[in-house]
Design an enzyme around this catalytic site. Structure first.
Site, PDB file in Angstrom:
ATOM      1  N   GLU A 289       1.283  -1.496   0.086  1.00 34.35           N
ATOM      2  CA  GLU A 289       0.324   0.537   0.119  1.00 34.35           C
ATOM      3  C   GLU A 289       1.021   1.609   0.061  1.00 34.35           C
ATOM      4  O   GLU A 289       0.089   2.917  -0.555  1.00 34.35           O
ATOM      5  CB  GLU A 289      -1.268   0.044   1.244  1.00 34.35           C
ATOM      6  N   HIS A 310       7.546 -26.831  -1.404  1.00 35.77           N
ATOM      7  CA  HIS A 310       7.103 -28.288  -1.452  1.00 35.77           C
ATOM      8  C   HIS A 310       5.657 -27.623  -2.783  1.00 35.77           C
ATOM      9  O   HIS A 310       4.445 -28.171  -3.004  1.00 35.77           O
ATOM     10  CB  HIS A 310       6.033 -28.647  -0.715  1.00 35.77           C
ATOM     11  N   LYS A 424     -13.243   0.823  -4.469  1.00 37.96           N
ATOM     12  CA  LYS A 424     -14.658   0.747  -2.834  1.00 37.96           C
ATOM     13  C   LYS A 424     -15.569   1.640  -3.626  1.00 37.96           C
ATOM     14  O   LYS A 424     -17.479   1.567  -3.252  1.00 37.96           O
ATOM     15  CB  LYS A 424     -13.852   1.850  -1.986  1.00 37.96           C
TER      16      LYS A 424
HETATM   17  O1  PA5 Z   1      -3.422   1.450   6.181  1.00 36.93           O
HETATM   18  C1  PA5 Z   1      -4.458   1.910   5.562  1.00 36.93           C
HETATM   19  O2  PA5 Z   1      -4.862   3.173   6.005  1.00 36.93           O
HETATM   20  C2  PA5 Z   1      -6.262   1.002   5.598  1.00 36.93           C
HETATM   21  O3  PA5 Z   1      -5.412  -0.401   4.986  1.00 36.93           O
HETATM   22  C3  PA5 Z   1      -6.954   1.613   6.707  1.00 36.93           C
HETATM   23  O4  PA5 Z   1      -6.297   0.791   7.781  1.00 36.93           O
HETATM   24  C4  PA5 Z   1      -7.726  -0.026   5.853  1.00 36.93           C
HETATM   25  O5  PA5 Z   1      -8.646   0.479   4.443  1.00 36.93           O
HETATM   26  C5  PA5 Z   1      -9.103   0.440   7.060  1.00 36.93           C
HETATM   27  O6  PA5 Z   1      -9.367   1.434   7.641  1.00 36.93           O
HETATM   28  P1  PA5 Z   1     -10.264   1.935   8.848  1.00 36.93           P
HETATM   29  O7  PA5 Z   1      -9.410   2.435   9.892  1.00 36.93           O
HETATM   30  O8  PA5 Z   1     -11.152   3.595   8.136  1.00 36.93           O
HETATM   31  O9  PA5 Z   1     -11.274   1.273   9.080  1.00 36.93           O
END
Ligand code: PA5
Length: 447
Positions: A289, A310, A424
């Site tokens: 990310e 394996h 989303k």
């Molecule tokens: O690292 C990030 O920002 C994302 O992975 C969020 O943690 C994830 O989308 C969850 O978001 P939220 O805490 O707003 O529910």
């Protein structure tokens, strides 16, 4: 400092001269990070986080965790992405695949996870199982509106209220969310849940050392003070080491970028400790990310050996060579299991009698590393002495800093995640969410 970076098996792919060329760039990026002047500088709160987790906040977390442990056999941790991966990674690493943790009499509270996918069979079975259990909920969402945890929390909250009534149910819920805005904050205030704040300047995937990770880890019965202390010691060490070859986070960041520039577009993080498999999932999110944007980034993959030797071993040895491997080595196991002598020795294992399984695992790891290097796969190694809260805390901070430096070398903002919105928006449009009417029509035509 207990962590070591072994670059012995990348030297034929990355020369010392190539490394040295990055010293000035590393100086610049470390400066940008510590002075908060680089890309995404509004999300650099994680840098000083370990030192900000003071006695007051740790004591509050421990007290709430102890209360939860007293009243619940099971605690459901509701969250997704950065709001759940870190807690799971640490708890599973520290559990060492304990088979007794779910049994009556165990000192550990069982953690289960929800809200990290939309599988209704899983939710159905979880809800049925919880009918007969004494359970509590830690719900974690910075925005409070993320669909997966919001749905799971609604279902779990309803069950809790049905079992205990509204007031007692509220005492069995802790919310971890944004300081002021967001649906979860509003709900927590209205229902009187205990709540913790996710600092504004810490993004989800850098939040494991905030209550996001610390509360579930404490609920599971692990020592959060040692975890934070390990991170704090690593933070101090990395800050003080300017020379890139003495600073393992910078060193790792530079090597992976040099390999990337030579066509190694995938990194495989490998462990010989299955209890670190979830840690690899946390690492995948951190790097995926943070770096995968602007058409760039190393694809983070993971394997658990010897299991995956394996399955994926063939590809790694003989397949298309667009990747490098980073081995996460743990020097010392928590226990020793010795191989017994057998009178018949039909499997021909008596040559190992009296040796530990750990010794066999170690030789498997050494042999595999050499075979993969012979197969033209650069191998880096990150070594920790043993799996303890202290060492895991240090490892978390090490990877966070390495990821930040690596992202800056790649010239991306390692602290945002604009690409997550695309799925989303499509999902909301297909679900018919108000405000997405035009997109709903356009997308439905394409299905
Ligand atoms: O690292 C990030 O920002 C994302 O992975 C969020 O943690 C994830 O989308 C969850 O978001 P939220 O805490 O707003 O529910």
């Amino acid at each position: 400092m207990s962590l070591k970076l072994n670059d012995q098996y990348v030297t034929e792919f990355v020369s010392q001269d190539e490394l040295k060329l990055f010293q000035r760039e590393v100086d610049l990026h470390r400066d940008q990070l510590y002075k908060k002047e680089g890309k995404g500088n509004e999300f650099l709160g994680w840098i000083e986080l370990p030192d900000q987790m003071d006695d007051a906040i740790l004591s509050r977390i421990e007290a709430d965790a102890a209360e939860f442990r007293k009243h619940a056999d099971v605690v459901v941790v509701v969250g997704i992405g950065g709001s759940y991966l870190g807690a799971r990674a640490v708890c599973e690493a520290l559990s060492a695949a304990s088979f007794s943790s779910n049994e009556a009499g165990s000192s550990r509270t069982q953690l289960v996870y929800a809200g990290h996918h939309l599988d209704q069979d899983y939710l159905h079975n979880l809800l049925s199982w919880l009918e007969q259990k004494s359970f509590s909920i830690v719900v974690i969402s910075k925005s409070g509106t993320t669909t997966e945890p919001a749905i799971a929390f609604r279902l779990l909250r309803e069950l809790l209220i049905r079992k205990h009534g509204r007031t007692s149910a509220a005492e069995r819920i802790i919310a971890i969310t944004d300081a002021s805005k967001g649906a979860l904050k509003t709900l927590a205030d209205a229902e009187g849940y205990k709540s913790y704040v996710i600092p504004d300047d810490v993004g989800g995937r850098y939040s494991v050392l905030t209550p996001v990770g610390l509360l579930p880890i404490a609920v599971a019965g692990y020592n959060i003070r040692e975890l934070v202390q390990g991170a704090s010691q690593m933070a101090g060490f990395l800050k003080q080491k300017d020379r890139l070859t003495e600073n393992p986070a910078a060193h790792y960041a530079v090597i992976r970028n040099i390999l990337y520039s030579k066509g190694k577009t995938t990194e495989i993080l490998a462990t010989y400790n299955p209890s670190l498999s979830s840690f690899i999932e946390w690492w995948k999110q951190l790097f995926g990310e943070s770096e995968g944007k602007d058409g760039k980034g190393i694809f983070p993959a993971g394997v658990t050996f010897t299991t995956d030797l394996h399955s994926m071993g063939q590809y790694i040895q003989d397949g298309h060579k667009n990747f490098f491997e980073t081995l996460l080595t743990v020097k010392k196991s928590r226990y020793e299991v010795f191989i017994p002598e057998d009178a018949n020795d039909l499997e021909g294992l008596n040559y190992l009698a009296g040796k530990s399984v750990g010794f066999v695992n170690e030789m498997a790891s050494r042999g595999t590393m050499l075979a993969h290097v012979d197969g033209n796969v650069p191998n880096l190694e990150i070594i920790i002495p043993e799996i303890t809260p202290y060492n895991i805390g240090g490892l978390i901070y090490f990877f966070e800093m390495a990821c930040a430096i690596s992202g800056y070398i790649l010239d991306v903002n390692p602290f945002d995640q604009p690409g997550v919105e695309a799925y989303k928006n499509n999902m909301f449009a297909l679900l018919g969410k108000p405000g997405f009417e035009k997109e709903t029509i356009a997308l439905k035509k394409r299905l």
